[in-house]
Design a protein around this motif. Structure first.
Motif, PDB file in Angstrom:
ATOM      1  N   ARG A   1      11.499  43.163 -61.961  1.00  0.00           N
ATOM      2  CA  ARG A   1      11.218  43.550 -63.117  1.00  0.00           C
ATOM      3  C   ARG A   1      10.936  45.039 -63.126  1.00  0.00           C
ATOM      4  N   GLU A   2      11.424  45.699 -64.185  1.00  0.00           N
ATOM      5  CA  GLU A   2      11.226  47.101 -64.163  1.00  0.00           C
ATOM      6  C   GLU A   2       9.809  47.640 -64.218  1.00  0.00           C
ATOM      7  N   GLY A   3       9.579  48.464 -63.205  1.00  0.00           N
ATOM      8  CA  GLY A   3       8.067  49.102 -62.789  1.00  0.00           C
ATOM      9  C   GLY A   3       7.289  48.344 -62.021  1.00  0.00           C
ATOM     10  N   LEU A   4       7.873  47.296 -61.513  1.00  0.00           N
ATOM     11  CA  LEU A   4       7.090  46.452 -60.453  1.00  0.00           C
ATOM     12  C   LEU A   4       7.884  46.530 -59.074  1.00  0.00           C
ATOM     13  N   PRO A   5       7.130  46.755 -58.072  1.00  0.00           N
ATOM     14  CA  PRO A   5       7.575  46.905 -56.707  1.00  0.00           C
ATOM     15  C   PRO A   5       8.475  45.672 -56.372  1.00  0.00           C
ATOM     16  N   ARG A   6       9.407  45.662 -55.590  1.00  0.00           N
ATOM     17  CA  ARG A   6       9.938  44.361 -54.870  1.00  0.00           C
ATOM     18  C   ARG A   6      10.305  44.582 -53.400  1.00  0.00           C
ATOM     19  N   HIS A   7      10.441  43.469 -52.719  1.00  0.00           N
ATOM     20  CA  HIS A   7      10.684  43.463 -51.363  1.00  0.00           C
ATOM     21  C   HIS A   7      11.717  42.630 -50.889  1.00  0.00           C
ATOM     22  N   ASN A   8      12.088  42.685 -49.675  1.00  0.00           N
ATOM     23  CA  ASN A   8      13.104  41.564 -49.429  1.00  0.00           C
ATOM     24  C   ASN A   8      12.696  40.108 -49.077  1.00  0.00           C
ATOM     25  N   ASP A   9      12.542  39.500 -50.527  1.00  0.00           N
ATOM     26  CA  ASP A   9      12.012  38.218 -50.373  1.00  0.00           C
ATOM     27  C   ASP A   9      13.179  37.287 -50.186  1.00  0.00           C
ATOM     28  N   PHE A  10      12.589  35.969 -50.153  1.00  0.00           N
ATOM     29  CA  PHE A  10      13.597  34.806 -49.927  1.00  0.00           C
ATOM     30  C   PHE A  10      14.751  34.864 -51.153  1.00  0.00           C
TER      31      PHE A  10
ATOM     32  N   ILE B   1     -14.220  40.176 -40.236  1.00  0.00           N
ATOM     33  CA  ILE B   1     -14.960  39.943 -41.625  1.00  0.00           C
ATOM     34  C   ILE B   1     -15.844  38.802 -41.644  1.00  0.00           C
ATOM     35  N   ALA B   2     -15.844  37.841 -40.951  1.00  0.00           N
ATOM     36  CA  ALA B   2     -16.459  36.654 -41.016  1.00  0.00           C
ATOM     37  C   ALA B   2     -17.844  37.214 -40.269  1.00  0.00           C
ATOM     38  N   ALA B   3     -17.722  37.843 -39.186  1.00  0.00           N
ATOM     39  CA  ALA B   3     -18.914  38.500 -38.730  1.00  0.00           C
ATOM     40  C   ALA B   3     -19.706  39.335 -39.766  1.00  0.00           C
ATOM     41  N   ILE B   4     -18.989  39.818 -40.646  1.00  0.00           N
ATOM     42  CA  ILE B   4     -19.822  40.894 -41.694  1.00  0.00           C
ATOM     43  C   ILE B   4     -20.436  39.814 -42.765  1.00  0.00           C
ATOM     44  N   SER B   5     -19.856  38.987 -43.070  1.00  0.00           N
ATOM     45  CA  SER B   5     -20.342  38.263 -44.225  1.00  0.00           C
ATOM     46  C   SER B   5     -19.809  36.503 -44.106  1.00  0.00           C
ATOM     47  N   ALA B   6     -20.729  36.005 -44.210  1.00  0.00           N
ATOM     48  CA  ALA B   6     -20.181  34.379 -44.141  1.00  0.00           C
ATOM     49  C   ALA B   6     -19.840  34.020 -45.598  1.00  0.00           C
ATOM     50  N   ASP B   7     -19.877  35.142 -46.475  1.00  0.00           N
ATOM     51  CA  ASP B   7     -19.431  34.665 -48.030  1.00  0.00           C
ATOM     52  C   ASP B   7     -18.044  35.083 -48.224  1.00  0.00           C
ATOM     53  N   ALA B   8     -17.457  35.972 -47.490  1.00  0.00           N
ATOM     54  CA  ALA B   8     -16.048  36.509 -47.571  1.00  0.00           C
ATOM     55  C   ALA B   8     -15.103  35.078 -47.554  1.00  0.00           C
ATOM     56  N   VAL B   9     -14.319  35.449 -48.596  1.00  0.00           N
ATOM     57  CA  VAL B   9     -13.019  34.677 -48.508  1.00  0.00           C
ATOM     58  C   VAL B   9     -11.847  35.129 -48.019  1.00  0.00           C
ATOM     59  N   MET B  10     -10.985  34.269 -47.045  1.00  0.00           N
ATOM     60  CA  MET B  10     -10.109  34.768 -46.526  1.00  0.00           C
ATOM     61  C   MET B  10      -8.775  33.842 -46.549  1.00  0.00           C
ATOM     62  N   LEU B  11      -7.837  34.611 -47.330  1.00  0.00           N
ATOM     63  CA  LEU B  11      -6.541  33.630 -47.854  1.00  0.00           C
ATOM     64  C   LEU B  11      -5.485  33.986 -46.898  1.00  0.00           C
ATOM     65  N   ARG B  12      -4.885  33.012 -46.412  1.00  0.00           N
ATOM     66  CA  ARG B  12      -3.634  32.920 -45.479  1.00  0.00           C
ATOM     67  C   ARG B  12      -2.500  32.685 -46.148  1.00  0.00           C
ATOM     68  N   ALA B  13      -2.186  33.750 -46.762  1.00  0.00           N
ATOM     69  CA  ALA B  13      -0.759  33.927 -47.850  1.00  0.00           C
ATOM     70  C   ALA B  13       0.381  33.554 -47.183  1.00  0.00           C
ATOM     71  N   THR B  14       1.436  33.185 -47.834  1.00  0.00           N
ATOM     72  CA  THR B  14       2.653  32.622 -47.252  1.00  0.00           C
ATOM     73  C   THR B  14       3.559  33.964 -47.659  1.00  0.00           C
ATOM     74  N   TRP B  15       4.865  33.711 -47.634  1.00  0.00           N
ATOM     75  CA  TRP B  15       5.822  34.580 -47.958  1.00  0.00           C
ATOM     76  C   TRP B  15       6.152  34.503 -49.385  1.00  0.00           C
ATOM     77  N   MET B  16       6.212  35.486 -50.136  1.00  0.00           N
ATOM     78  CA  MET B  16       6.213  35.380 -51.699  1.00  0.00           C
ATOM     79  C   MET B  16       7.236  35.989 -52.357  1.00  0.00           C
ATOM     80  N   TYR B  17       7.945  35.684 -53.349  1.00  0.00           N
ATOM     81  CA  TYR B  17       9.048  36.206 -54.106  1.00  0.00           C
ATOM     82  C   TYR B  17       8.813  36.194 -55.519  1.00  0.00           C
ATOM     83  N   ASP B  18       9.878  37.000 -56.257  1.00  0.00           N
ATOM     84  CA  ASP B  18       9.625  37.311 -57.691  1.00  0.00           C
ATOM     85  C   ASP B  18      10.951  37.713 -58.180  1.00  0.00           C
ATOM     86  N   ALA B  19      11.131  37.571 -59.587  1.00  0.00           N
ATOM     87  CA  ALA B  19      12.284  38.155 -60.079  1.00  0.00           C
ATOM     88  C   ALA B  19      12.170  39.766 -60.202  1.00  0.00           C
TER      89      ALA B  19
END
Length: 293
Positions: free
Chosen positions: A157-166, A137-155
């Protein structure tokens, strides 16, 4: 009103982004049939027809175990798919935002909060593929933003997907009285997805480059779990179901704890994640009444 194309809009982060921001942006959420990210022609056709201002690329195979077992599929989706979307986005003049992962740090042996400029050599397939995607991606565009995201969690909620989070893993272990082994030789940030989603529009105006994205955390994962149990009021017999695992990561302590300093400065202080412990407290304060076990 800006037009935001979200790949992976039915996933854990994508669905919550759409829910949170659907009234502030014109959001495009193509299905796999409408835009297959592994097919460059399909991606280009969709981009030409819809002309997004920003492309938020969240689609990925994020199950690290599955990626280990199916490396060719992981490469096709997590590397070539990301490259296809980046190339088409840049070709249409759209700002490209890529969700990478803190897993790029899983081969690092140094401890402490890791900055974006440390040398990385990931040990698992998922981390390797995210790192290669960043490079392409960096080779394609110097303007691209790349976010190194962490493990995420949520309560849940009906209608939204969930996964095996912390949060889910801990509460499930306690409620079902099924022991959960939590690694001691691991350090990682764990982030409430609400904060990540709230801050995403700020990333649309960032200078291109790689940024750590999520909560800082200096505690090991078992200690973090114990802190969360204390917040829940877990004690006595119930606490026995959260057990320390000293055997995982025998070669070296696994440290994927990120520093958020670069992102904080680049955003002019507008992106300031709670650290993992404070984020868990905020999550409980807003989402639940404290439970007593």
């Amino acid at each position: 009103m800006q037009t935001i194309l979200v790949t992976g809009a039915s996933g854990f982060v994508g669905s919550r982004f759409v829910e949170r921001w659907r009234n502030e942006y014109r959001i495009l959420a193509p299905t796999h049939r409408e835009m297959d990210i592994t097919d460059a022609a399909s991606v280009e056709s969709y981009m030409v027809a819809n002309q997004p201002d920003v492309v938020l690329h969240l689609a990925a195979i994020s199950n690290t175990g599955y990626c280990e077992q199916h490396p060719e599929e992981s490469y096709r989706v997590n590397v070539l798919g990301a490259e296809n979307v980046a190339r088409a986005s840049v070709g249409r003049g759209a700002k490209f935002i890529f969700f990478s992962s803190d897993q790029v740090y899983n081969g690092n042996t140094e401890l402490g909060l890791l900055s974006e400029n440390v040398a990385v050599s990931p040990e698992n397939v998922y981390g390797k593929h995210k790192l290669e995607a960043e490079s392409r991606i960096a080779a394609i565009s110097a303007d691209a933003v790349m976010l190194r995201a962490t493990w995420m969690y949520d309560a849940h909620r009906e209608g939204l997907p969930r996964h095996n989070d912390f949060v889910h893993n801990i509460t499930t272990a306690i409620d079902s009285r099924t022991p959960l082994a939590v690694p001691v030789r691991e350090y990682r940030g764990i982030t409430w997805v609400r904060e990540a989603v709230d801050f995403l529009p700020v990333t649309f105006s960032l200078q291109g480059g790689v940024y750590n994205y999520g909560a800082e955390n200096m505690r090991d994962t078992y200690e973090t779990a114990c802190c969360y149990c204390e917040m829940l009021g877990v004690g006595g017999a119930a606490l026995q179901y959260i057990t320390p695992d000293y055997e995982r990561f025998p070669a070296h302590e696994r440290n994927i704890s990120i520093s958020g300093d670069k992102l904080f400065r680049a955003s002019g202080g507008r992106i300031c994640f709670s650290n993992t412990i404070n984020g868990l407290r905020l999550f409980l304060d807003i989402t639940f009444s404290t439970r007593t076990y």
